[in-house]
Design a protein around this motif. Structure first.
Motif, mmCIF file in Angstrom:
data_model
loop_
_atom_site.group_PDB
_atom_site.id
_atom_site.type_symbol
_atom_site.label_atom_id
_atom_site.label_comp_id
_atom_site.label_asym_id
_atom_site.label_seq_id
_atom_site.Cartn_x
_atom_site.Cartn_y
_atom_site.Cartn_z
ATOM 1 N N TYR A 1 0.843 -1.133 0.105
ATOM 2 C CA TYR A 1 -0.082 -0.137 0.134
ATOM 3 C C TYR A 1 0.776 1.272 -0.165
ATOM 4 O O TYR A 1 1.554 1.626 1.138
ATOM 5 C CB TYR A 1 -0.946 0.018 1.295
ATOM 6 N N LYS A 2 0.939 1.747 -1.161
ATOM 7 C CA LYS A 2 1.819 3.180 -1.205
ATOM 8 C C LYS A 2 1.032 4.248 -2.200
ATOM 9 O O LYS A 2 1.059 4.084 -3.298
ATOM 10 C CB LYS A 2 3.008 2.790 -1.941
ATOM 11 N N GLN A 3 0.715 5.289 -1.382
ATOM 12 C CA GLN A 3 0.114 6.392 -1.991
ATOM 13 C C GLN A 3 0.934 7.223 -2.489
ATOM 14 O O GLN A 3 2.302 7.401 -2.060
ATOM 15 C CB GLN A 3 -0.705 7.115 -0.967
ATOM 16 N N GLY A 4 0.761 7.778 -3.749
ATOM 17 C CA GLY A 4 1.496 8.766 -4.440
ATOM 18 C C GLY A 4 2.976 8.123 -4.977
ATOM 19 O O GLY A 4 3.735 8.611 -5.255
ATOM 20 N N SER A 5 2.846 6.580 -5.299
ATOM 21 C CA SER A 5 3.884 6.052 -5.833
ATOM 22 C C SER A 5 4.367 6.267 -7.213
ATOM 23 O O SER A 5 5.753 6.711 -7.251
ATOM 24 C CB SER A 5 3.766 4.380 -5.675
ATOM 25 N N TYR A 6 3.560 6.359 -8.019
ATOM 26 C CA TYR A 6 3.890 6.456 -9.445
ATOM 27 C C TYR A 6 2.775 7.077 -10.322
ATOM 28 O O TYR A 6 1.817 6.274 -10.136
ATOM 29 C CB TYR A 6 4.896 5.374 -10.071
ATOM 30 N N GLY A 7 2.911 7.890 -11.118
ATOM 31 C CA GLY A 7 1.954 8.166 -12.357
ATOM 32 C C GLY A 7 1.003 9.183 -11.507
ATOM 33 O O GLY A 7 -0.091 9.522 -12.638
ATOM 34 N N HIS A 8 0.918 9.595 -10.457
ATOM 35 C CA HIS A 8 0.134 10.783 -9.975
ATOM 36 C C HIS A 8 -1.397 10.335 -9.947
ATOM 37 O O HIS A 8 -2.223 11.437 -10.229
ATOM 38 C CB HIS A 8 0.076 12.028 -10.869
ATOM 39 N N LEU A 9 -1.607 8.947 -9.789
ATOM 40 C CA LEU A 9 -3.227 8.757 -9.929
ATOM 41 C C LEU A 9 -3.746 9.474 -8.796
ATOM 42 O O LEU A 9 -5.162 9.948 -8.942
ATOM 43 C CB LEU A 9 -3.172 7.269 -9.719
#
Length: 315
Positions: free
Chosen positions: A40-48
């Protein structure tokens, strides 16, 4: 037998809440996710995270682009604005039709586009889509669609991340995260409308070699099933759907670029392979094998508005 069921009930009463507690504790320990069955990682890649939060105040659009990072790095809303066209790029990293369908179910009515552009990426259709599901669970809402996604994929990583994200949502923690719009370590900047701009880079390595045959993998039945769900969803809303294939470097290096042809032909929808209608220079227009750089983006976007939607520039 009665004793067995009584023991089973006692065991469940203790273990199920205990599992949830341990999952929460495990999730908040720094670096505990590495190599574990929870990711669970928020803001990991791609700016979803930023992208989906922007939708509520964005308003209706003319065109909605849907797909993987090829989409959110390939269509720049600022270029379309110059032609008086309002677009939103509903992409996510590694997005497969499973996640495309969920995002459309959640946000299609709100964005209410006149046209949806969907990228048919062979790699997206061949995967189970676990990594993209984890991205979606960490950075968007947790609802019945999330539960159904976990059921369909039936992967321990997806189940644990779904439970952990749902518990955080119940505790009011899931929506607290604020993602930076510029990530210096990657040279990525989020642009309003869903585009992720990367500092200008040029492609150095070609993945396909002339000496070996490279093929796209066979489509996963789970993905073709959700692709058909997308067709039905969009059809019921009477929205025009345009299927495309985004350009890649060394397109001719793959011997079966037509692997999805039976799929799109069956839909009887318009399909455009941008690898064939434009001339691409691998070392100039791309920053890696799958993604256009800003030079390639301008070339593609300008062609799209001039030839596909036939709009005159207002510059």
């Amino acid at each position: 037998m009665k004793k067995y069921f009584k023991e089973l009930i006692r065991f469940s009463i203790v273990c199920i809440p205990g599992y949830f507690v341990l999952l929460i504790l495990w999730g908040i320990i720094p670096y505990s996710h590495n190599g574990s069955n929870l990711k669970y990682k928020q803001g990991s890649y791609g700016h979803l995270n930023t992208r989906v939060k922007e939708i509520s105040g964005f308003g209706e659009v003319d065109i909605l682009f849907v797909g993987s990072s090829r989409i959110y790095r390939g269509f720049d809303p600022r270029i379309f604005e110059n032609y008086g066209v309002r677009v939103f790029v509903l992409g996510s990293s590694g997005q497969t039709p499973v996640q495309s369908y969920i995002l459309l179910k959640r946000y299609l009515k709100e964005l209410n586009p006149g046209l949806i552009v969907f990228d048919l990426f062979p790699r997206s259709f061949s995967k189970k889509g676990v990594e993209s599901s984890l991205d979606l669970l960490a950075n968007d809402q947790i609802d019945s669609l999330s539960l159904n996604m976990a059921r369909k994929q039936d992967d321990i990583l997806v189940w644990n991340t779904f439970i952990y994200a749902k518990l955080r949502q119940w505790m009011g923690m899931h929506q607290e995260f604020k993602e930076p719009r510029f990530k210096a370590d990657r040279g990525d900047r989020y642009v309003s409308g869903g585009y992720v701009h990367k500092e200008l880079k040029f492609h150095q390595k070609i993945d396909c070699e002339d000496s070996e045959e490279v093929k796209w993998a066979t489509p996963n039945p789970l993905q073709t099933d959700f692709f058909n769900k997308i067709i039905n969803l969009v059809g019921k809303m009477n929205i025009e759907l345009q299927l495309i294939n985004m350009p890649i470097a060394n397109y001719d290096g793959y011997s079966n670029n037509d692997i999805l042809q039976p799929l799109w032909k069956e839909t009887k929808l318009d399909y455009i392979d941008f690898n064939k209608v434009l001339t691409w220079r691998d070392s100039i227009d791309f920053y890696d094998n799958s993604h256009l750089n800003e030079i390639g983006v301008k070339k593609l976007n300008t062609y799209f508005v001039d030839q596909i939607i036939e709009v005159d520039s207002q510059e």
